[in-house]
Design a protein around this motif. Structure first.
Motif, mmCIF file in Angstrom:
data_model
loop_
_atom_site.group_PDB
_atom_site.id
_atom_site.type_symbol
_atom_site.label_atom_id
_atom_site.label_comp_id
_atom_site.label_asym_id
_atom_site.label_seq_id
_atom_site.Cartn_x
_atom_site.Cartn_y
_atom_site.Cartn_z
ATOM 1 N N GLU A 1 0.825 -1.213 0.000
ATOM 2 C CA GLU A 1 0.000 0.000 0.000
ATOM 3 C C GLU A 1 0.863 1.268 0.000
ATOM 4 O OE1 GLU A 1 -3.915 -2.015 2.146
ATOM 5 O OE2 GLU A 1 -2.565 -0.756 3.336
ATOM 6 N N GLN A 2 1.988 1.212 0.720
ATOM 7 C CA GLN A 2 2.916 2.361 0.700
ATOM 8 C C GLN A 2 3.454 2.574 -0.714
ATOM 9 O OE1 GLN A 2 5.798 1.142 3.611
ATOM 10 N NE2 GLN A 2 4.390 1.478 5.311
ATOM 11 N N ALA A 3 3.728 1.490 -1.413
ATOM 12 C CA ALA A 3 4.227 1.606 -2.792
ATOM 13 C C ALA A 3 3.170 2.273 -3.680
ATOM 14 C CB ALA A 3 4.610 0.229 -3.331
ATOM 15 N N VAL A 4 1.927 1.897 -3.482
ATOM 16 C CA VAL A 4 0.849 2.501 -4.286
ATOM 17 C C VAL A 4 0.729 3.998 -3.980
ATOM 18 C CG1 VAL A 4 -1.638 2.490 -4.747
ATOM 19 C CG2 VAL A 4 -0.407 0.323 -4.499
ATOM 20 N N GLU A 5 0.960 4.364 -2.706
ATOM 21 C CA GLU A 5 0.929 5.789 -2.345
ATOM 22 C C GLU A 5 2.066 6.549 -3.015
ATOM 23 O OE1 GLU A 5 0.791 6.876 1.851
ATOM 24 O OE2 GLU A 5 -0.794 5.357 2.083
ATOM 25 N N LYS A 6 3.252 5.923 -3.022
ATOM 26 C CA LYS A 6 4.422 6.593 -3.603
ATOM 27 C C LYS A 6 4.371 6.624 -5.124
ATOM 28 C CE LYS A 6 8.582 5.687 -1.483
ATOM 29 N NZ LYS A 6 9.001 6.607 -0.427
ATOM 30 N N TRP A 7 3.807 5.591 -5.708
ATOM 31 C CA TRP A 7 3.704 5.511 -7.186
ATOM 32 C C TRP A 7 2.240 5.267 -7.551
ATOM 33 C CZ3 TRP A 7 7.799 3.111 -4.578
ATOM 34 C CH2 TRP A 7 9.070 3.648 -4.837
ATOM 35 N N PRO A 8 1.446 6.337 -7.561
ATOM 36 C CA PRO A 8 -0.006 6.173 -7.770
ATOM 37 C C PRO A 8 -0.341 5.562 -9.138
ATOM 38 C CG PRO A 8 0.521 8.403 -7.001
ATOM 39 C CD PRO A 8 1.816 7.746 -7.361
ATOM 40 N N MET A 9 0.634 5.568 -10.052
ATOM 41 C CA MET A 9 0.371 4.980 -11.371
ATOM 42 C C MET A 9 0.452 3.455 -11.342
ATOM 43 S SD MET A 9 3.602 5.661 -10.852
ATOM 44 C CE MET A 9 3.794 7.427 -11.205
ATOM 45 N N LEU A 10 0.836 2.875 -10.207
ATOM 46 C CA LEU A 10 0.888 1.407 -10.119
ATOM 47 C C LEU A 10 -0.474 0.822 -10.468
ATOM 48 C CD1 LEU A 10 2.964 0.571 -6.898
ATOM 49 C CD2 LEU A 10 3.365 -0.300 -9.188
ATOM 50 N N GLN A 11 -0.451 -0.143 -11.370
ATOM 51 C CA GLN A 11 -1.702 -0.769 -11.786
ATOM 52 C C GLN A 11 -2.057 -1.936 -10.859
ATOM 53 O OE1 GLN A 11 -3.246 0.255 -15.170
ATOM 54 N NE2 GLN A 11 -2.112 1.973 -14.328
ATOM 55 N N GLU A 12 -1.097 -2.834 -10.699
ATOM 56 C CA GLU A 12 -1.306 -3.999 -9.838
ATOM 57 C C GLU A 12 -0.016 -4.298 -9.091
ATOM 58 O OE1 GLU A 12 -4.028 -5.678 -9.230
ATOM 59 O OE2 GLU A 12 -5.325 -4.769 -10.753
ATOM 60 N N VAL A 13 -0.177 -4.899 -7.898
ATOM 61 C CA VAL A 13 0.976 -5.300 -7.086
ATOM 62 C C VAL A 13 0.741 -6.726 -6.584
ATOM 63 C CG1 VAL A 13 2.337 -4.822 -5.012
ATOM 64 C CG2 VAL A 13 1.305 -2.929 -6.274
ATOM 65 N N ALA A 14 1.770 -7.546 -6.635
ATOM 66 C CA ALA A 14 1.671 -8.895 -6.074
ATOM 67 C C ALA A 14 2.940 -9.195 -5.282
ATOM 68 C CB ALA A 14 1.486 -9.924 -7.180
ATOM 69 N N VAL A 15 2.762 -9.717 -4.085
ATOM 70 C CA VAL A 15 3.901 -10.146 -3.272
ATOM 71 C C VAL A 15 3.561 -11.518 -2.693
ATOM 72 C CG1 VAL A 15 5.479 -9.574 -1.394
ATOM 73 C CG2 VAL A 15 4.284 -7.726 -2.602
ATOM 74 N N VAL A 16 4.377 -12.500 -3.010
ATOM 75 C CA VAL A 16 4.161 -13.847 -2.481
ATOM 76 C C VAL A 16 5.463 -14.304 -1.835
ATOM 77 C CG1 VAL A 16 3.495 -16.217 -2.999
ATOM 78 C CG2 VAL A 16 2.472 -14.338 -4.298
ATOM 79 N N HIS A 17 5.389 -14.698 -0.571
ATOM 80 C CA HIS A 17 6.578 -15.144 0.159
ATOM 81 C C HIS A 17 6.374 -16.574 0.631
ATOM 82 C CE1 HIS A 17 10.141 -15.083 2.610
ATOM 83 N NE2 HIS A 17 10.377 -13.821 2.306
ATOM 84 N N ARG A 18 7.419 -17.335 0.510
ATOM 85 C CA ARG A 18 7.386 -18.733 0.904
ATOM 86 C C ARG A 18 7.781 -18.875 2.360
ATOM 87 N NH1 ARG A 18 9.048 -23.649 -1.877
ATOM 88 N NH2 ARG A 18 8.245 -25.280 -0.501
ATOM 89 N N LYS A 19 7.314 -19.925 3.006
ATOM 90 C CA LYS A 19 7.837 -20.302 4.331
ATOM 91 C C LYS A 19 8.044 -21.804 4.359
ATOM 92 C CE LYS A 19 3.378 -20.667 6.604
ATOM 93 N NZ LYS A 19 2.683 -20.535 7.879
ATOM 94 N N GLY A 20 8.695 -22.284 5.413
ATOM 95 C CA GLY A 20 9.003 -23.711 5.500
ATOM 96 C C GLY A 20 10.428 -23.984 5.040
ATOM 97 N N THR A 21 10.695 -25.230 4.675
ATOM 98 C CA THR A 21 12.044 -25.635 4.288
ATOM 99 C C THR A 21 12.226 -25.520 2.777
ATOM 100 O OG1 THR A 21 12.219 -27.100 6.178
ATOM 101 C CG2 THR A 21 13.685 -27.549 4.326
#
Lengths: 80, 138
Positions: B64-84
């Motif tokens: 959300e901070q990225a969208v505030e800083k770059w209002p032209m952002l169309q879509e954002v995706a962040v996926v993080h893994r956990k485990g081994t």
């Protein structure tokens, strides 16, 4: 009041449990909580940093804790 | 906005698909993978641990901070893994789409850099002769 502290990563290993239950004076601050924990678990003092999260947000040292808060110790993060 | 913490292998193509937007002329992605060496030692595998609820909340805040800083952002995706995870596995994918490329590079870098500073995820490196929680000690 009774507090439940969630522990992760190296803090979980230092304490030897994923959760810590403490009885502390009402109105205790984050700073006071950390001081007590450092006394009980001196190895916490060797960490590069140790933050406290309250209800999913990083708390300030003077943040007052409440019995129903979700509290967690946050050792240096290393995601990515 | 796609924000996810998963114990399953990350489907990179699906993350890229999630930022597809008709107004986008650029899609920028960062893919973090598991390296076989760290501070001169051979890494066998990595163990990721997360404070799930807070990690997802903080990941969303960073996006959300990225969208505030770059209002032209169309879509954002962040996926993080956990485990081994094994050497070569994908640990994190950040993808953004913007009308033009300059902002896509900047926003993608902001998200991964900030993620590494604030999101409560921890990795433990396993070597042939021991383990270390990364960055825990000075």
């Amino acid at each position: 009041m009774k507090l439940t502290i969630a522990l992760f990563g190296i803090t979980r290993e230092i304490v030897g449990s994923p959760q810590l239950e403490l009885t502390v004076p009402a109105g205790q601050s984050v700073q006071e909580l950390l001081a007590g924990l450092h006394q009980s678990f001196p190895a916490l003092g060797q960490l590069r940093s140790l933050a406290v999260a309250v209800n999913n947000e990083y708390a300030q040292p003077d943040t007052q804790l409440h019995e129903r808060d979700e509290i967690a110790l946050i050792p240096p993060v290393s995601g990515g | 906005m796609l924000i996810q913490l998963t114990d399953q292998p990350i489907d990179v193509a699906a993350v890229l698909q999630a930022v597809q937007a008709d107004g986008a002329g650029a899609v920028n992605a960062f893919i973090g993978t598991i390296r076989n060496r760290s501070t001169g030692r051979r890494v066998v595998r990595l163990h990721y641990e997360a404070y799930d609820q807070m990690a997802v909340h903080q990941l969303r805040k960073v996006a959300e901070q990225a969208v505030e800083k770059w209002p032209m952002l169309q879509e954002v995706a962040v996926v993080h893994r956990k485990g081994t995870l094994d050497i070569g596995d994908v640990a994190v994918v950040v993808a953004v789409s913007t009308p033009h490329r300059a902002e896509s590079f900047a926003a993608c870098q902001y998200i991964i850099d900030t993620l590494k500073e604030v999101v409560p995820i921890w990795k433990k490196e396993e070597y042939e002769d021991g383990t270390v929680w990364v960055a825990a000690h000075p």
